[in-house]
Design an enzyme around this catalytic site. Structure first.
Site, short mmCIF file in Angstrom:
data_model
loop_
_atom_site.label_atom_id
_atom_site.label_comp_id
_atom_site.label_asym_id
_atom_site.label_seq_id
_atom_site.Cartn_x
_atom_site.Cartn_y
_atom_site.Cartn_z
CG ASN A 1 -23.70 13.73 24.80
OD1 ASN A 1 -24.29 14.74 25.18
ND2 ASN A 1 -22.39 13.58 24.96
CG ASN B 1 -19.89 15.98 15.93
OD1 ASN B 1 -20.01 14.97 16.64
ND2 ASN B 1 -18.76 16.67 15.87
CG HIS C 1 -15.65 19.61 18.69
ND1 HIS C 1 -14.87 18.54 18.29
CD2 HIS C 1 -14.79 20.57 19.11
CE1 HIS C 1 -13.60 18.84 18.46
NE2 HIS C 1 -13.51 20.07 18.96
C1 GAR Z 1 -18.47 14.20 24.32
O1 GAR Z 1 -17.75 14.97 25.24
C2 GAR Z 1 -18.38 14.82 22.94
O2 GAR Z 1 -18.34 16.21 22.95
C3 GAR Z 1 -17.07 14.23 22.44
O3 GAR Z 1 -17.10 12.89 22.88
C4 GAR Z 1 -17.80 12.83 24.13
C5 GAR Z 1 -18.79 11.69 24.07
O4 GAR Z 1 -19.36 11.43 25.33
N1 GAR Z 1 -17.00 14.32 21.01
C6 GAR Z 1 -15.86 14.52 20.34
O5 GAR Z 1 -14.77 14.61 20.87
C7 GAR Z 1 -16.04 14.60 18.82
N2 GAR Z 1 -14.89 15.16 18.21
P1 GAR Z 1 -20.49 10.31 25.49
O6 GAR Z 1 -19.96 9.04 24.83
O7 GAR Z 1 -20.64 10.14 26.96
O8 GAR Z 1 -21.73 10.82 24.83
#
Ligand code: GAR
Length: 199
Positions: A17, A109, A111
């Site tokens: 992200n 954020n 989620h």
């Molecule tokens: C994503 O899927 C996000 O939704 C989740 O961590 C991942 C990060 O992916 N966030 C959570 O679980 C927050 N509670 P990335 O490191 O590839 O961006």
């Protein structure tokens, strides 16, 4: 492109992200600068920042005392870089009270579920998808929301839905949700940034 709206991303994981948001700032799709990445440990997001030439900082901490120190160090960096918006992207720590206070309404954020379901302390990564599968829900998705002192409870900016299919494992479902998140985050930011610029 030069802009006067500065984004800092906080991350703890692989950083897909973060990279999508950085690329959208660089291409001009988002009218913002990707000014800073803050992580709480060396992780994939830092490697991506090095590759992209985005300034990054690891602020490691352990325990309650470390948490206060993390909060102050993060705040110093945010102020030194004139940050307008903090984007949490897979950041698996609580944002400290000083940062929350000074950046109220300016922290968002993502989620990996349809909040208010399947959120709260301890709900991250595969645990979220495991809980969705166990619930029998046939729809899950991703939620972008403002961050407040109450974990995963801030007002919702946008949601997108993803199907839960028979035979899904938490790993398979996580992949399907992550497959939509990068572009979903960028398109939500595209709508949100103009309204924050006017504040
Ligand atoms: C994503 O899927 C996000 O939704 C989740 O961590 C991942 C990060 O992916 N966030 C959570 O679980 C927050 N509670 P990335 O490191 O590839 O961006």
């Amino acid at each position: 492109m030069s802009n006067n709206f500065n984004i800092a991303v906080f991350a703890s994981g692989s950083g897909t992200n973060f990279e999508a948001i950085a690329a959208a700032c660089r291409s001009g799709e988002l009218s913002a600068n990707i000014s800073l990445l803050i992580t709480n440990k060396e992780c994939g997001a830092n490697l991506r920042a090095h590759r992209l030439g985005v300034p990054d900082c690891v602020i490691q901490y352990a325990g309650r005392e470390g948490y206060d120190e993390f909060d102050q160090k993060a705040l110093d960096l945010l102020e030194a870089n004139n940050i307008d918006l903090i984007v949490l992207a897979g950041f698996l720590r609580r944002v400290g009270p000083k940062v929350l206070n000074l950046y109220e309404g300016k922290i968002i954020n993502i989620h990996p579920a349809l909040l208010p379901k399947f959120g709260g302390p301890g709900m991250y990564g595969l645990r979220v998808h495991q809980a969705v599968i166990e619930s029998g829900d046939v729809l899950t998705g991703s939620t972008i929301h403002f961050v407040t002192a109450e974990y995963d409870k801030g007002s919702i900016v946008a949601q997108t839905q993803v199907k839960v299919l028979p035979g899904d494992t938490p790993e398979i479902l996580a992949q399907r949700v992550q497959g939509v998140e990068n572009s979903f985050y960028v398109s939500a930011l595209k709508k949100l940034i103009p309204s924050l610029k006017n504040k």
